[in-house]
Scaffold this motif. Structure first.
Motif, short mmCIF file in Angstrom:
data_model
loop_
_atom_site.label_atom_id
_atom_site.label_comp_id
_atom_site.label_asym_id
_atom_site.label_seq_id
_atom_site.Cartn_x
_atom_site.Cartn_y
_atom_site.Cartn_z
N GLU A 49 0.75 -1.53 0.18
CA GLU A 49 0.14 -0.11 -0.28
C GLU A 49 0.41 1.09 -0.21
O GLU A 49 0.37 2.37 -1.16
CB GLU A 49 -1.10 -0.09 1.47
N SER A 56 1.48 6.67 -6.67
CA SER A 56 0.45 7.09 -7.39
C SER A 56 0.21 8.00 -7.79
O SER A 56 -0.63 8.21 -9.03
CB SER A 56 -0.71 7.52 -6.55
N GLU A 100 -9.23 6.89 4.69
CA GLU A 100 -8.68 5.71 3.93
C GLU A 100 -7.59 6.01 2.75
O GLU A 100 -7.45 7.09 2.02
CB GLU A 100 -10.01 5.11 3.53
N TRP A 102 -7.19 4.75 0.21
CA TRP A 102 -7.72 4.55 -1.20
C TRP A 102 -8.61 5.62 -1.67
O TRP A 102 -8.41 5.91 -2.56
CB TRP A 102 -8.88 3.41 -1.40
N GLN A 103 -8.82 6.55 -0.37
CA GLN A 103 -9.15 7.32 -0.69
C GLN A 103 -8.11 8.80 -1.38
O GLN A 103 -7.96 9.02 -2.20
CB GLN A 103 -9.95 8.29 -0.25
N PHE A 105 -4.94 7.14 -2.31
CA PHE A 105 -4.88 7.11 -3.79
C PHE A 105 -5.36 7.51 -4.85
O PHE A 105 -4.62 8.31 -5.80
CB PHE A 105 -4.92 5.30 -3.67
#
Length: 451
Positions: A49, A56, A100, A102-103, A105
């Protein structure tokens, strides 16, 4: 205000606009390199991650650069110049409210899209207005601003971290320079070269008469711009394709080791048993900024090829020492990283010069976009794999692999790099005979006389 005064004012504004955008790109990526360890702990990120978030923006550049390049060649430089910076402002602010992984990213990927657009727009815009005699220095200076922005970001981020501020707010500081860039870009005119290439001569004439002056555009060869169709079909064939392959490979070999090492600079330096990774990171990035400045000041005298090929070999040697000499004293490791950073930045200026100079106007931004995307494939892969590599094969082998990448860049550049110093933009981008790209030795000799 006379036409000459207005011309100088317009060129200064465009120069500042492009430079500010490059500095913003460096700032955004530099901030992340410092806060990545903190957000890894705060969000409980795994190595995979952390690698994804670290890469990213580079993933976003891969998407954004070719898309923005096509849009810029299709719809114009000025319009995309404004839209891009507004995206920077909105996305930069969103980093303050993510909760979070994923947010974060997704936001960072979209920021990468905006950064990729900046690469495709800014340098092309500047080159199409700048005088031939100092075009290379002006384009090189964009990378000075990139490294300067990266360095400022590192210092600011460490200072804010020491002050106890959240990583969210540190990342969101990129909004401040983005607003400044937006203000500077208000009122910038469209490129006459682009207008002429699209058959819009009346509009080009108005800008020439109002902002540049007829004598200037004749002297710089702007009015000799031919109308031509662009698009990726034109880009991916013949001499255009050959030149595109060259700029993509050398750019990738320049940035892949840099991003991999310096996105995780604190982790890399700590794994090499340096007692103060923070000062090591600031110091090495400071030397990179100096290297970029030296490159910008010398490019018109040294020439493009001499600033491209020898630094690849020097960087390869420096990284090989770090990788092979596992028990090297701390000072040796620091010197090697400093040498790598200096010459990487000095050479890196050419990523804002070669793609602009050797590609025709109708595909110029598209070519920059594709080359930037290609370079970021390697950079993103390296950034993603480095933390995993440190955990598995060790830092030493990672440095050896980075050295091999530099060797590849040196060999490709030796064969394919043209010499464009001292030539007009029309001459360097002429693909009718391919002489500029196919005869580097001959071109180098001629440029030496002209420099």
């Amino acid at each position: 205000m006379t036409t000459e005064q207005r011309r100088r004012s317009i060129i200064r504004r465009i120069n500042l606009s492009a430079a500010w955008g490059e500095g913003l790109d460096g700032f955004d990526l530099g901030v992340l390199s410092v806060v990545l360890p903190a957000l890894t702990t705060a969000l409980g990120l795994s190595p995979v991650e952390a690698g994804l978030i670290g890469a990213s923006s580079l993933i976003g550049i891969f998407v954004g650069a070719p898309l923005a390049g096509w849009l810029t060649d299709r719809f114009g430089r000025q319009r995309m110049f404004t839209i891009d910076i507004l995206c920077f402002i909105v996305l930069g602010a969103l980093q303050a409210i993510v909760t979070e992984p994923w947010q974060l990213f997704i936001v960072r990927v979209l920021l990468g899209v905006a950064i990729g657009a900046e690469y495709a727009i800014g340098a092309a815009m500047l080159a199409e207005f700048a005088p031939n005699r100092n075009r290379g220095r002006r384009l090189s200076a964009l990378l000075v601003c990139w490294y300067g922005g990266f360095l400022v970001a590192v210092v600011v981020a460490y200072a804010m971290t020491a002050g106890g501020l959240s990583w969210r707010w540190i990342l969101a500081t990129s909004v401040i320079p983005a607003v400044g860039a937006w203000i500077v870009r208000l009122g910038v005119p469209e490129s006459p070269r682009w207008l002429l290439g699209h058959g819009r001569r009346a509009e080009a004439d108005r800008i020439v008469e109002r902002d540049l002056g007829r004598d200037y555009v004749e002297r710089e060869g702007i009015m000799a711009e031919r109308e031509a169709s662009g698009g990726y079909r034109e880009l991916l064939r013949g001499e255009n394709l050959r030149r595109l392959l060259f700029i993509s490979v050398f750019w990738a070999c320049n940035v892949a080791p840099y991003f991999a090492i310096f996105t995780f600079a604190p982790v890399v330096l700590e794994s090499l048993h340096l007692s103060d990774p923070a000062w090591g990171t600031i110091g090495v990035n400071g030397l990179a900024t100096v290297g970029a400045l030296v490159g910008a000041l010398t490019i018109e005298h040294v020439g493009r090829r001499k600033q491209l090929i020898p630094p690849f070999w020097i960087m390869a040697a420096a990284l090989a020492v770090v990788g092979i000499w596992s028990g090297a004293p701390v000072w040796v490791t620091i010197v090697c990283f400093a040498v790598f950073a200096f010459f990487n930045a000095l050479q890196g200026n050419l990523s804002a010069v070669y793609p602009i100079e050797i590609m025709p106007t109708e595909v110029r931004s598209s070519a920059v976009g594709v080359a930037a995307a290609a370079s970021r494939i390697g950079a993103a892969a390296g950034t993603f794999l480095l933390p995993i590599g440190i955990d598995t094969i060790g830092t030493g082998w990672c440095m050896v692999i980075a050295a091999v990448i530099c060797v590849i860049g040196a060999l490709v550049s030796q064969v394919m790099a043209p010499e464009t110093t001292g030539k007009t933009l029309n001459e360097t981008s002429d693909t009718s005979s391919g002489a500029t790209a196919k005869s580097p030795a001959k071109a180098e000799a001629g440029a030496g006389a002209g420099a």
